[in-house]
Scaffold this motif. Sequence first.
Motif, mmCIF file in Angstrom:
data_model
loop_
_atom_site.group_PDB
_atom_site.id
_atom_site.type_symbol
_atom_site.label_atom_id
_atom_site.label_comp_id
_atom_site.label_asym_id
_atom_site.label_seq_id
_atom_site.Cartn_x
_atom_site.Cartn_y
_atom_site.Cartn_z
ATOM 1 N N GLN A 154 3.415 5.871 4.334
ATOM 2 C CA GLN A 154 2.145 5.137 4.365
ATOM 3 C C GLN A 154 1.667 4.788 2.956
ATOM 4 N N TYR A 155 1.518 5.816 2.113
ATOM 5 C CA TYR A 155 1.062 5.611 0.736
ATOM 6 C C TYR A 155 1.306 6.893 -0.043
ATOM 7 N N GLY B 14 9.826 -0.813 3.635
ATOM 8 C CA GLY B 14 8.475 -0.443 4.018
ATOM 9 C C GLY B 14 7.484 -0.647 2.891
ATOM 10 N N ASN B 15 6.428 0.145 2.877
ATOM 11 C CA ASN B 15 5.315 -0.040 1.949
ATOM 12 C C ASN B 15 5.684 0.333 0.520
ATOM 13 N N LYS B 16 5.546 -0.605 -0.389
ATOM 14 C CA LYS B 16 5.831 -0.351 -1.800
ATOM 15 C C LYS B 16 4.565 0.028 -2.578
ATOM 16 N N GLU B 17 3.405 -0.191 -1.977
ATOM 17 C CA GLU B 17 2.130 0.063 -2.648
ATOM 18 C C GLU B 17 1.868 1.561 -2.753
ATOM 19 N N TRP C 63 -3.921 3.666 -1.509
ATOM 20 C CA TRP C 63 -4.595 3.321 -0.255
ATOM 21 C C TRP C 63 -6.063 3.701 -0.394
#
Length: 389
Positions: free
Chosen positions: A288-289, A312-315, A318
């Motif tokens: 997720q983060y 998936g999520n690279k950030e 959150w």
Amino acid sequence: MASQSFNSTLCHFVFAVAIILNIFAPALGSDQTSGLSMNVIDKCWRMNSEWRRHRPQLATCSVGYAGKMTDNIGKDLVHYKVTDPSDDPINPKPGTLRYGASIIQSRVWITFQRDMHIKLLKPLLVSSFTAIDGRGINVHISHNACLMIYKSTNIIIHGIRIHHCKAQPAGMVMGPEGKVIQVGQVDGDAIRLVSASNVWIDHNTLYDCQDGLLDVTRGSTNVTISNNWFRNQDKVMLLGHDDGYDRDKNMKVTVVYNHFGPNCNQRMPRIRFGYAHVANNLYQGWMQYAIGGSMGPSLKSEANLFIAPTSGNKEVTWRKESNGNMGKWEFHSVGDVFENGACFTATKGGRVPTPYYNSQQIFKVADAKYVRALTRSSGALRCSKTSRC
């Protein structure tokens, strides 16, 4: 996810240039041109092959908000050895971990006679001025209740493997002042801090717990979380009790030299209200983060290595907007390195919040290019019987 108070996300595939803005005085003790092989905490005690004869020296090695743990040592220090892995939550026997951690009302340094697996029947409430030192021994606390630091101060937890912790119903248990008290239901965290202060959690391996691995809640502050290995977990680390508990505005936590991953999903950490200095950690992916929170917390993310998941999520970050507090956020990245497309949404403008460490807390953050080396020994160490760890 981001509001007008934040810059657009900056994602890039190459190393960021590490910018060291600290003015911290103490040197790391190694020439940066020749590379760093050991972080400042480990260098303080691991270089000494006679550390077993001088275990309390460890108390002088902590950095960050916990400060030096010298209040844990002195002429009246009680050296207590755990010889019995059994547990009685109300009438602990001498020789058990609970007897040393809850019954003895003095400065106490707890070690272990041999390798052991301890299955706690109820959460272990640790008294003030207690060090639990698992160096040189393979100690597991697992498969039932785990640790709670409840209204206590000056606690060291070092060198323990804590895993498969389970939720527990409310019940009676020996409290941190040697009195039986009622403890409410617990969710299954490896280590939970409740209204605690001056706590140092170092070189532990934590994984596969029913709820989270480490919670700092209900006004707990002056905490250093260092050299730990967090892996195989959904919710890893929570800083701040809930969105309604504004006493956590005073929370100050240092997260340094830890290894997150593999197979960690979120909360590395998740922050509410307070301030976290997150430095020189290795992030081996996330789902997720990696770092997030709510209620306008402050974060200085400094010289960490963030390796994004393959898909998936690279950030990294959150944010949850809560009661209009989105605009009060302070999330800053200084000298971090981003690999595999990782990216960090930072607060737009403003001054980067600094830790304001005192002389007992201050340390120098290393260039992020050394993070792999500085976190190589994260987790409970395997120490031979005749040499250094």
